[in-house]
Design a protein around this motif. Structure first.
Motif, mmCIF file in Angstrom:
data_model
loop_
_atom_site.group_PDB
_atom_site.id
_atom_site.type_symbol
_atom_site.label_atom_id
_atom_site.label_comp_id
_atom_site.label_asym_id
_atom_site.label_seq_id
_atom_site.Cartn_x
_atom_site.Cartn_y
_atom_site.Cartn_z
ATOM 1 N N SER A 1 0.838 -1.205 0.000
ATOM 2 C CA SER A 1 0.000 0.000 0.000
ATOM 3 C C SER A 1 0.869 1.250 0.000
ATOM 4 C CB SER A 1 -0.944 0.007 1.206
ATOM 5 O OG SER A 1 -0.224 0.098 2.428
ATOM 6 N N SER B 1 0.860 3.967 -2.900
ATOM 7 C CA SER B 1 0.586 5.338 -2.486
ATOM 8 C C SER B 1 1.676 6.287 -2.961
ATOM 9 C CB SER B 1 0.451 5.402 -0.957
ATOM 10 O OG SER B 1 0.318 6.738 -0.514
ATOM 11 N N ILE C 1 -2.174 6.987 -4.340
ATOM 12 C CA ILE C 1 -3.377 6.407 -3.728
ATOM 13 C C ILE C 1 -3.329 6.612 -2.212
ATOM 14 C CG2 ILE C 1 -4.690 4.273 -3.394
ATOM 15 C CD1 ILE C 1 -3.401 3.227 -5.983
ATOM 16 N N ASP C 2 -4.453 7.004 -1.611
ATOM 17 C CA ASP C 2 -4.497 7.208 -0.168
ATOM 18 C C ASP C 2 -4.237 5.887 0.549
ATOM 19 O OD1 ASP C 2 -5.046 9.877 -0.419
ATOM 20 O OD2 ASP C 2 -7.229 9.619 -0.309
ATOM 21 N N GLN C 3 -3.311 5.939 1.506
ATOM 22 C CA GLN C 3 -2.960 4.732 2.249
ATOM 23 C C GLN C 3 -3.813 4.651 3.513
ATOM 24 O OE1 GLN C 3 1.033 2.378 3.809
ATOM 25 N NE2 GLN C 3 1.161 4.548 3.331
ATOM 26 N N THR C 4 -4.841 3.804 3.478
ATOM 27 C CA THR C 4 -5.751 3.642 4.600
ATOM 28 C C THR C 4 -5.790 2.183 5.012
ATOM 29 O OG1 THR C 4 -7.650 3.240 3.156
ATOM 30 C CG2 THR C 4 -7.167 5.540 3.739
#
Length: 512
Positions: free
Chosen positions: A213, A217, A222-225
Motif C-alpha cells: 500500500s 501510495s 493512492i491514499d494509504q488507509t
C-alpha cells in the motif's frame, strides 16, 4: 478432514478466538482489548527476559557452527541412498523466499537509515554512525536468524527422513521424554508451534500489506488507509490460496524461483545505476566489521544505559523474537525441501549463502539510502517520518534512473514474497496439524490461509507496525524454551546413532 489431528481443532479454535478478541474495540474493553493486553505482556517479556532471547539466539548459532565441524556432519538427512530432491539454485531460492522474503524488502533501506540517524551508540549522522548502522543491519539479518532456522529445520528433517518419525515438532522431543510426547504434552507443544507460526507469519503479511500500500501510495498517489491495506490482504489471500492448492512442486517452487529473479534484478538495477563503487566498498568493510564484532554484538546488553537498552529492546530483541516466532514455519518448510543433504552441507548452505546475499542486499539498498542523505542531502529520513517506514525503499528508488520501473518491480517482488510466504505457511500449518503429512489436504491449507490473513488484518487494525512487532515477541517466548529442548534432544539422538554406527563398523571389520 479425517486426517487432521487434535492440534488442528485446538489451535484453530484458539487462533479464531484471538481474531475475534482483536475485533472488540477499545471503547467496549478499555483495558482488556487485544492491543492493550498484548502491549503489557510484551513489555514484561522484553523487560525481564531480553537477555534470554539474546543468549538463546547466540546459543543456536554456536550449536550450528559446532555441527559443521563435529563428527556428526556426515550424517545424511534421509536414508543412506537418498539424493537431494532439488538443485542448489532451487533449494536456495525456496529457503530464502520462506526465510526472509517481505522483511528484507521492507527493511532493506529503512533499517540502515534509521540506525544512521538513531545509532545504538555514538553520535548520529557521522562516518562512525554509518558504519555502525550497516554493521547492525547485517547482524540482525545474518548468521543468528539463519542459525535459528537451521536448528529447527535440521531436527525436523533428521527425525522425519532418517528416523521416519511424524513431521511434527513434538516427535523431535521423543528421545528426551519418550512416549509422553504422544499424549497431552505433545499436543500442547504442537499447538504452541502452530500458534507461533500463525502470528509469526501474520507479522510478515502485515508488513507486506503495509509496504504494498505504501508503494502504490508513493508511486500513484493512492491514499494509504486501513481499508486499502485490507483490500490488498484479501486479493493476495485469494492468490496464495490458488497457489497453495497447486502443491509444493508447482506454486511454491515456481514463485520462489520468480522471487529470486525479481530480487536479484532489483538489486542489480540499483547497484549499477546507483553509487556502485561506494556500495561495494561499503559491503566489503561492513561484512568485515560484522564478522570482527560478532561476538561482542551477540552478548551486548546495556544495564547502565537505559537509552541504549531501549534501542536493543526495540531492534535486536524484537528481531530475535521475530526469527524464533518464524522458526516453526521456516524450519518445517526448509526441512521439507532438504531431504538427502548431509548435516554439514545443510548447515553451511543455510547459514552462509543467505547471510552473504543479505549483506549485499543491505549494502545496496541501505548504502544507497545513506549515500543520498549523507553526501547528497536528499533527506530520505524526512520522507520516512512523514509517510512511514514503508516509504523508505520507494523514496530511495525515485532518486535514480529508471526509478519508476524499479519501484514497480519492488511492488511486484513484495507481492510475490507475500504470496510465497503465506503459501509456504499454509503448507506448514497443514503439515503440523495432520500428524506431519507431507501432502496436507487443500481444505486444511485453505482454513489456515483464512486464519493467518485474518490475524494479519486484525493486528494491523489494532495497532499497525507496533502491534505486529508485539505479537511476534509474545509468541516467540514459549517456543524458545521448546527450541532449547530440541537442541538437547538432537545431541542425544546424534550421540546414540554415532555409537550404533561405530558398533556396526567394528562388527563388519571383525567379519572381514
Amino acid at each position: 478432514m479425517k486426517r487432521v489431528s487434535n492440534v488442528f481443532y485446538i489451535s484453530a479454535i484458539v487462533a479464531f478466538l484471538f481474531v475475534l478478541w482483536g475485533l472488540i474495540p477499545e471503547s467496549i474493553l478499555p483495558n482488556g482489548n487485544l492491543d492493550n493486553v498484548t502491549t503489557v505482556i510484551q513489555g514484561f517479556i522484553v523487560g525481564q527476559f531480553g537477555w534470554f532471547y539474546l543468549i538463546s539466539a547466540t546459543g543456536f548459532l554456536v550449536f550450528a557452527i559446532y555441527l559443521i565441524f563435529s563428527r556428526y556432519g556426515q550424517i545424511k538427512l534421509g536414508k543412506p541412498g537418498d539424493e537431494p530432491e532439488y538443485s542448489y539454485i532451487t533449494w536456495f531460492a525456496m529457503l530464502f523466499s520462506a526465510g526472509m522474503g517481505i522483511g528484507l524488502v521492507f527493511w532493506g533501506a529503512a533499517e540502515p537509515l534509521s540506525h544512521f540517524y538513531t545509532p545504538p551508540y555514538g553520535d548520529p549522522e557521522t562516518n562512525d554512525a554509518a558504519k555502525t548502522a550497516m554493521q547492525y543491519s547485517l547482524f540482525h539479518w545474518g548468521f543468528h536468524p539463519w542459525a535459528v532456522y537451521a536448528t529447527i529445520a535440521l531436527a525436523l528433517a533428521y527425525f522425519k527422513f532418517r528416523k521416519q518419525s511424524p513431521g511434527v515438532v513434538s516427535a523431535i522431543l521423543e528421545p528426551l521424554f519418550g512416549e509422553k510426547v504422544k499424549g497431552g504434552w505433545g499436543t500442547l507443544i504442537d499447538t504452541i508451534v502452530v500458534f507461533a507460526t500463525v502470528f509469526g507469519v501474520a507479522t510478515s503479511l502485515g508488513f507486506g500489506a503495509i509496504q504494498i500500500s505504501g508503494g502504490l501510495s508513493f508511486v500513484f498517489g493512492i491514499d494509504q488507509t486501513f481499508m486499502f491495506q485490507l483490500l490488498i490482504i484479501v486479493i493476495v489471500t485469494v492468490l496464495y490460496m490458488i497457489s497453495a492448492s497447486t502443491g509444493l512442486n508447482k506454486g511454491i517452487k515456481y514463485l520462489s524461483n520468480a522471487n529470486i529473479v525479481l530480487a536479484i534484478s532489483l538489486m542489480l538495477f540499483l547497484l549499477f545505476l546507483g553509487p556502485t563503487n561506494f556500495i561495494m566498498n561499503l559491503f566489503t568493510t561492513s561484512f568485515g566489521t560484522y564478522m570482527q564484532n560478532l561476538p561482542s554484538m551477540s552478548f551486548r546488553m546495556t544495564p547502565f544505559d537505559s537509552d541504549n537498552l531501549d534501542w536493543i529492546n526495540g531492534w535486536t530483541i524484537f528481531y530475535w523474537a521475530w526469527w524464533i516466532s518464524w522458526a516453526p514455519f521456516v524450519g518445517t518448510f526448509i526441512a521439507r525441501v532438504s531431504r538427502g543433504r548431509t548435516i554439514k552441507e545443510f548447515v553451511i548452505g543455510v547459514l552462509l549463502v543467505p547471510t552473504i546475499f543479505g549483506a549485499l542486499w543491505f549494502s545496496v539498498f541501505g548504502g544507497s539510502a545513506i549515500h543520498l542523505d549523507y553526501f547528497e542531502g536528499a533527506n530520505i529520513m524526512n520522507i520516512v517520518n512523514d509517510l512511514g517506514t514503508e516509504a523508505a525503499l520507494f523514496a530511495v528508488l525515485e532518486h535514480y534512473p529508471l526509478g519508476l520501473i524499479m519501484s514497480l518491480i519492488a511492488i511486484l517482488l513484495i507481492s510475490t514474497f507475500f504470496i510465497t510466504s503465506a503459501d509456504s505457511a499454509t503448507f506448514v500449518l497443514g503439515m503440523q496439524t495432520t500428524n506431519g503429512s507431507l501432502y496436507p489436504p487443500n481444505t486444511v491449507k485453505l482454513i489456515w490461509g483464512f486464519i493467518q490473513s485474518s490475524a494479519a488484518a486484525v493486528l494491523l487494525w489494532q495497532g499497525g507496525l507496533e502491534a505486529l512487532q508485539t505479537a511476534a515477541i509474545i509468541v516467540a517466548f514459549p517456543f524458545t524454551i521448546i527450541m532449547i529442548l530440541i537442541v538437547a534432544s538432537l545431541l542425544k539422538s546424534f550421540k546414540a546413532e554415532r555409537k550404533e554406527m561405530e558398533a556396526r563398523s567394528k562388527k563388519a571389520s571383525r567379519k572381514s
